[in-house]
Design a protein around this motif. Structure first.
Motif, PDB file in Angstrom:
ATOM      1  N   PRO A 167     -67.242  -0.541 -49.851  1.00 42.30           N
ATOM      2  CA  PRO A 167     -67.443  -1.462 -50.982  1.00 42.30           C
ATOM      3  C   PRO A 167     -67.583  -2.905 -50.510  1.00 42.30           C
ATOM      4  O   PRO A 167     -66.908  -3.325 -49.567  1.00 42.30           O
ATOM      5  CB  PRO A 167     -66.175  -1.275 -51.828  1.00 42.30           C
ATOM      6  CG  PRO A 167     -65.166  -0.712 -50.890  1.00 42.30           C
ATOM      7  CD  PRO A 167     -65.925   0.124 -49.907  1.00 42.30           C
ATOM      8  N   LYS A 168     -68.465  -3.655 -51.160  1.00 41.95           N
ATOM      9  CA  LYS A 168     -68.680  -5.052 -50.787  1.00 41.95           C
ATOM     10  C   LYS A 168     -67.410  -5.865 -50.975  1.00 41.95           C
ATOM     11  O   LYS A 168     -67.099  -6.748 -50.183  1.00 41.95           O
ATOM     12  CB  LYS A 168     -69.824  -5.644 -51.623  1.00 41.95           C
ATOM     13  CG  LYS A 168     -70.387  -6.936 -51.071  1.00 41.95           C
ATOM     14  CD  LYS A 168     -71.633  -7.351 -51.815  1.00 41.95           C
ATOM     15  CE  LYS A 168     -72.291  -8.561 -51.153  1.00 41.95           C
ATOM     16  NZ  LYS A 168     -72.792  -8.275 -49.819  1.00 41.95           N
ATOM     17  N   VAL A 169     -66.674  -5.565 -52.067  1.00 36.78           N
ATOM     18  CA  VAL A 169     -65.405  -6.257 -52.327  1.00 36.78           C
ATOM     19  C   VAL A 169     -64.316  -5.191 -52.491  1.00 36.78           C
ATOM     20  O   VAL A 169     -64.133  -4.647 -53.575  1.00 36.78           O
ATOM     21  CB  VAL A 169     -65.494  -7.137 -53.597  1.00 36.78           C
ATOM     22  CG1 VAL A 169     -64.168  -7.851 -53.831  1.00 36.78           C
ATOM     23  CG2 VAL A 169     -66.622  -8.142 -53.480  1.00 36.78           C
ATOM     24  N   PRO A 170     -63.583  -4.852 -51.401  1.00 32.34           N
ATOM     25  CA  PRO A 170     -62.534  -3.818 -51.472  1.00 32.34           C
ATOM     26  C   PRO A 170     -61.276  -4.361 -52.144  1.00 32.34           C
ATOM     27  O   PRO A 170     -60.299  -4.718 -51.488  1.00 32.34           O
ATOM     28  CB  PRO A 170     -62.294  -3.479 -49.997  1.00 32.34           C
ATOM     29  CG  PRO A 170     -62.605  -4.760 -49.283  1.00 32.34           C
ATOM     30  CD  PRO A 170     -63.712  -5.418 -50.057  1.00 32.34           C
ATOM     31  N   GLN A 171     -61.287  -4.432 -53.470  1.00 35.75           N
ATOM     32  CA  GLN A 171     -60.195  -5.093 -54.195  1.00 35.75           C
ATOM     33  C   GLN A 171     -59.061  -4.136 -54.544  1.00 35.75           C
ATOM     34  O   GLN A 171     -57.889  -4.516 -54.525  1.00 35.75           O
ATOM     35  CB  GLN A 171     -60.764  -5.726 -55.478  1.00 35.75           C
ATOM     36  CG  GLN A 171     -59.766  -6.599 -56.232  1.00 35.75           C
ATOM     37  CD  GLN A 171     -60.386  -7.258 -57.440  1.00 35.75           C
ATOM     38  OE1 GLN A 171     -61.291  -6.707 -58.056  1.00 35.75           O
ATOM     39  NE2 GLN A 171     -59.914  -8.433 -57.790  1.00 35.75           N
ATOM     40  N   ARG A 172     -59.377  -2.865 -54.852  1.00 34.60           N
ATOM     41  CA  ARG A 172     -58.353  -1.903 -55.285  1.00 34.60           C
ATOM     42  C   ARG A 172     -57.993  -1.007 -54.096  1.00 34.60           C
ATOM     43  O   ARG A 172     -58.794  -0.191 -53.665  1.00 34.60           O
ATOM     44  CB  ARG A 172     -58.874  -1.082 -56.458  1.00 34.60           C
ATOM     45  CG  ARG A 172     -59.344  -1.939 -57.651  1.00 34.60           C
ATOM     46  CD  ARG A 172     -60.033  -1.093 -58.711  1.00 34.60           C
ATOM     47  NE  ARG A 172     -61.170  -0.387 -58.166  1.00 34.60           N
ATOM     48  CZ  ARG A 172     -61.811   0.610 -58.783  1.00 34.60           C
ATOM     49  NH1 ARG A 172     -61.404   0.995 -59.980  1.00 34.60           N
ATOM     50  NH2 ARG A 172     -62.841   1.201 -58.215  1.00 34.60           N
ATOM     51  N   ILE A 173     -56.775  -1.211 -53.564  1.00 34.02           N
ATOM     52  CA  ILE A 173     -56.382  -0.572 -52.305  1.00 34.02           C
ATOM     53  C   ILE A 173     -55.200   0.372 -52.534  1.00 34.02           C
ATOM     54  O   ILE A 173     -54.167  -0.041 -53.070  1.00 34.02           O
ATOM     55  CB  ILE A 173     -55.997  -1.631 -51.259  1.00 34.02           C
ATOM     56  CG1 ILE A 173     -57.149  -2.643 -51.078  1.00 34.02           C
ATOM     57  CG2 ILE A 173     -55.646  -0.971 -49.939  1.00 34.02           C
ATOM     58  CD1 ILE A 173     -56.778  -3.820 -50.208  1.00 34.02           C
ATOM     59  N   ALA A 174     -55.369   1.633 -52.134  1.00 34.36           N
ATOM     60  CA  ALA A 174     -54.266   2.601 -52.140  1.00 34.36           C
ATOM     61  C   ALA A 174     -53.638   2.582 -50.743  1.00 34.36           C
ATOM     62  O   ALA A 174     -54.327   2.785 -49.749  1.00 34.36           O
ATOM     63  CB  ALA A 174     -54.781   3.996 -52.477  1.00 34.36           C
ATOM     64  N   VAL A 175     -52.323   2.327 -50.688  1.00 34.14           N
ATOM     65  CA  VAL A 175     -51.628   2.181 -49.410  1.00 34.14           C
ATOM     66  C   VAL A 175     -50.672   3.356 -49.204  1.00 34.14           C
ATOM     67  O   VAL A 175     -49.834   3.644 -50.063  1.00 34.14           O
ATOM     68  CB  VAL A 175     -50.836   0.859 -49.358  1.00 34.14           C
ATOM     69  CG1 VAL A 175     -50.110   0.730 -48.020  1.00 34.14           C
ATOM     70  CG2 VAL A 175     -51.771  -0.329 -49.564  1.00 34.14           C
ATOM     71  N   ILE A 176     -50.817   4.034 -48.065  1.00 36.30           N
ATOM     72  CA  ILE A 176     -49.872   5.084 -47.661  1.00 36.30           C
ATOM     73  C   ILE A 176     -48.953   4.478 -46.605  1.00 36.30           C
ATOM     74  O   ILE A 176     -49.397   4.148 -45.506  1.00 36.30           O
ATOM     75  CB  ILE A 176     -50.605   6.316 -47.121  1.00 36.30           C
ATOM     76  CG1 ILE A 176     -51.515   6.913 -48.204  1.00 36.30           C
ATOM     77  CG2 ILE A 176     -49.616   7.358 -46.624  1.00 36.30           C
ATOM     78  CD1 ILE A 176     -52.355   8.084 -47.725  1.00 36.30           C
ATOM     79  N   SER A 177     -47.681   4.300 -46.957  1.00 39.51           N
ATOM     80  CA  SER A 177     -46.736   3.673 -46.041  1.00 39.51           C
ATOM     81  C   SER A 177     -45.322   3.893 -46.554  1.00 39.51           C
ATOM     82  O   SER A 177     -45.093   4.667 -47.489  1.00 39.51           O
ATOM     83  CB  SER A 177     -47.037   2.170 -45.916  1.00 39.51           C
ATOM     84  OG  SER A 177     -46.237   1.587 -44.896  1.00 39.51           O
ATOM     85  N   VAL A 178     -44.381   3.212 -45.919  1.00 38.33           N
ATOM     86  CA  VAL A 178     -42.982   3.209 -46.355  1.00 38.33           C
ATOM     87  C   VAL A 178     -42.669   1.803 -46.867  1.00 38.33           C
ATOM     88  O   VAL A 178     -42.915   0.822 -46.168  1.00 38.33           O
ATOM     89  CB  VAL A 178     -42.030   3.569 -45.197  1.00 38.33           C
ATOM     90  CG1 VAL A 178     -40.585   3.502 -45.663  1.00 38.33           C
ATOM     91  CG2 VAL A 178     -42.362   4.957 -44.673  1.00 38.33           C
ATOM     92  N   GLN A 179     -42.141   1.709 -48.079  1.00 38.03           N
ATOM     93  CA  GLN A 179     -41.948   0.408 -48.711  1.00 38.03           C
ATOM     94  C   GLN A 179     -41.041  -0.505 -47.891  1.00 38.03           C
ATOM     95  O   GLN A 179     -41.223  -1.719 -47.870  1.00 38.03           O
ATOM     96  CB  GLN A 179     -41.379   0.589 -50.122  1.00 38.03           C
ATOM     97  CG  GLN A 179     -41.309  -0.717 -50.914  1.00 38.03           C
ATOM     98  CD  GLN A 179     -40.949  -0.466 -52.366  1.00 38.03           C
ATOM     99  OE1 GLN A 179     -40.539   0.623 -52.724  1.00 38.03           O
ATOM    100  NE2 GLN A 179     -41.108  -1.470 -53.199  1.00 38.03           N
ATOM    101  N   THR A 180     -40.086   0.066 -47.195  1.00 32.71           N
ATOM    102  CA  THR A 180     -39.119  -0.748 -46.457  1.00 32.71           C
ATOM    103  C   THR A 180     -39.571  -1.081 -45.037  1.00 32.71           C
ATOM    104  O   THR A 180     -38.876  -1.809 -44.336  1.00 32.71           O
ATOM    105  CB  THR A 180     -37.764  -0.022 -46.387  1.00 32.71           C
ATOM    106  OG1 THR A 180     -37.964   1.280 -45.796  1.00 32.71           O
ATOM    107  CG2 THR A 180     -37.161   0.135 -47.780  1.00 32.71           C
ATOM    108  N   SER A 181     -40.722  -0.569 -44.612  1.00 33.33           N
ATOM    109  CA  SER A 181     -41.156  -0.813 -43.234  1.00 33.33           C
ATOM    110  C   SER A 181     -41.655  -2.245 -43.072  1.00 33.33           C
ATOM    111  O   SER A 181     -42.209  -2.838 -43.999  1.00 33.33           O
ATOM    112  CB  SER A 181     -42.266   0.167 -42.842  1.00 33.33           C
ATOM    113  OG  SER A 181     -43.477  -0.171 -43.480  1.00 33.33           O
ATOM    114  N   LYS A 182     -41.465  -2.787 -41.876  1.00 35.18           N
ATOM    115  CA  LYS A 182     -41.905  -4.148 -41.591  1.00 35.18           C
ATOM    116  C   LYS A 182     -43.430  -4.255 -41.671  1.00 35.18           C
ATOM    117  O   LYS A 182     -43.971  -5.264 -42.142  1.00 35.18           O
ATOM    118  CB  LYS A 182     -41.428  -4.570 -40.193  1.00 35.18           C
ATOM    119  CG  LYS A 182     -41.762  -6.027 -39.852  1.00 35.18           C
ATOM    120  CD  LYS A 182     -41.247  -6.387 -38.469  1.00 35.18           C
ATOM    121  CE  LYS A 182     -41.537  -7.859 -38.161  1.00 35.18           C
ATOM    122  NZ  LYS A 182     -42.979  -8.172 -38.198  1.00 35.18           N
TER     123      LYS A 182
END
Length: 466
Positions: free
Chosen positions: A151-166
């Protein structure tokens, strides 16, 4: 059948001690044994480990034995194993162990493990990775994700991670705070990021995102710190194939710079750290913003040039109109003078022919002159009306063109851009378009549609890719 008085009778302990002596005599040195760890059975409190070992063929168990690794040995082996393989000893691994064969009448048969060849396991993992890579390419899915349109403007991002990680916190601080004016839409899908359970956890997060792909532009898997330890899950064929087939571009940033994993190979693009991923998205936004600014500047230049051309053309039309009117009046004056001269030249002959025709000729001459003059005057009036009408039409056309261009320019004016959610940053009433124009201590004025805010520049962080 009953035992006779002469039949030898042994106790269970006798048999056990006999087996113990025989095994001790014949298996008096350690052996290298290739086996699979079915269950690890490590106990945190005592530090001892009692693995269940198996050998399988086509899913069928051919042999199984119990083993022991005493506390001190287990700690030493585990530390060395993890340093080499970047993965802890875990169930399901094929390992090469150095073990002594033991038998105790009370505890039965067991293998006492005194060492594990980590290099062997590393080789097995490498072979499995190579086979998985070949399979990804053979099935034609290796390049699927990177072939998607970004996408030209990647505005909506789904993040797979751990909320407490640095790593996740660094990502959020950069993308949602430092660059909050870009208005990124972030949704976290929590998942385990290392260990055997990470494969299932990340796959489930991807399935959750896939159920509502229309709500997102891209997906990112980010994991901060930890080096290469715990990354073996990203060499899983199951996880790599799921990422490769994912219908949205996947960007990885799992925090290491060597030994690229299968998942990183099949993603749309791989960045080293979550911070790099954040700046990757920001750069896409900034490129689009710069492109819009260039278009706006080009449009302004075109409008100015068009207005200048139209004004020049209007000025030329006015000049041509004035010259044509002057030329027409001069032409009529010339004809009038010619008529007068002709009249003067004919008078002597008329006098010679007789005074009787003088009055009649004079009357006819006067009448003809008047008629001619009136006709010329009517033509001049008609021509003047036509010229006025044409000039009015031309002016109205130019006015409509000017109104259209002004309206279009207004739609792309800075005020309109502010009303659509963009902002302008100024220092000393000068628009700032680059971090090179700023220095710490500058008073930054941020313009919004409904006002402005002032702030002091504390730190300047140029884009690392520049």
């Amino acid at each position: 059948m009953a035992a006779s008085s002469q039949t030898s009778v042994f106790t269970l302990l006798d048999i056990g001690r006999s087996l113990q002596r025989m095994i001790t005599a014949h298996y008096n040195k350690p052996y290298w044994i290739k086996t699979e760890i079915a269950k690890l059975n490590a106990y945190t409190k005592s530090g001892h480990c009692y693995p269940d070992l198996v050998e399988k063929q086509n899913g069928r168990i051919l042999a199984q034995m119990r083993a022991t690794i005493w506390s001190d040995t287990f700690q030493s082996i585990s530390r060395q194993f993890e340093d080499i393989t970047k993965k802890p000893i875990s169930e399901g691994m094929t390992v090469l162990v150095l073990a002594k064969v033991n038998y105790h009448p009370n505890y039965g048969f067991s293998l006492n493990i005194i060492d594990i060849d980590a290099s062997f396991t590393l080789g097995e993992m490498a072979k499995e990775k190579i086979e998985s890579l070949k399979r990804l390419k053979a099935e034609g899915i290796f390049n699927l994700n990177r072939s998607l349109d970004f996408p030209k403007v990647p505005q909506r991002i789904a993040v797979i991670s751990v909320q407490t990680s640095k790593g996740y916190q660094d990502f959020i601080n950069i993308i949602s705070k430092t660059y909050s004016h870009f208005n990124f839409k972030i949704e976290l899908f929590p998942a385990l990021l290392q260990g055997d359970n990470a494969i299932t956890s990340i796959a489930e997060a991807l399935e959750s995102i896939e159920s509502k792909t229309q709500e997102f532009d891209v997906v990112t898997i980010i994991r901060g710190g930890g080096g290469d330890v715990g990354l073996s899950c990203y060499d899983s064929f199951l996880l790599a194939s799921k990422v490769a087939r994912f219908p949205l571009p996947v960007i990885s940033g799992i925090g290491h710079s060597t030994n690229e994993t299968l998942v990183e190979m099949v993603t749309y693009t791989n960045k080293i750290t979550p911070t790099d991923v954040a700046y990757f998205f920001i750069k896409a936004f900034q490129n689009c913003l710069d492109e819009l600014q260039d278009l706006n500047d080009d449009f302004k230049s075109l409008v100015k040039l068009k207005l200048k051309d139209e004004q020049q053309e209007l000025k030329q039309l006015h000049y041509n109109f004035k010259n044509e009117v002057n030329a027409l009046l001069q032409n009529h004056n010339f004809h009038l003078k010619e008529q007068r001269q002709r009249i003067k030249s004919t008078l002597p002959s008329l006098f010679r022919k007789g005074f009787d025709n003088l009055d009649n000729s004079s009357y006819r001459l006067s009448w003809l002159t008047t008629q001619k003059f009136q006709k010329q005057q009517q033509e001049l009036v008609q021509l003047s009306k036509s010229l006025k009408k044409e000039s009015k039409n031309q002016l109205e056309h130019q006015r409509q063109q000017f109104h259209y261009l002004s309206t279009t320019l207004n739609l792309l004016s800075p005020d309109r851009l502010l009303q659509r959610g963009y902002t302008l940053n100024l220092v000393n009433d000068k628009i700032i378009t680059s971090t090179t124009e700023l220095k710490p201590g500058d008073r930054l004025k941020t313009m919004f549609a409904d006002g402005y805010a002032e702030s002091d520049v504390i730190k300047i962080k140029p884009n690392e890719n520049n």
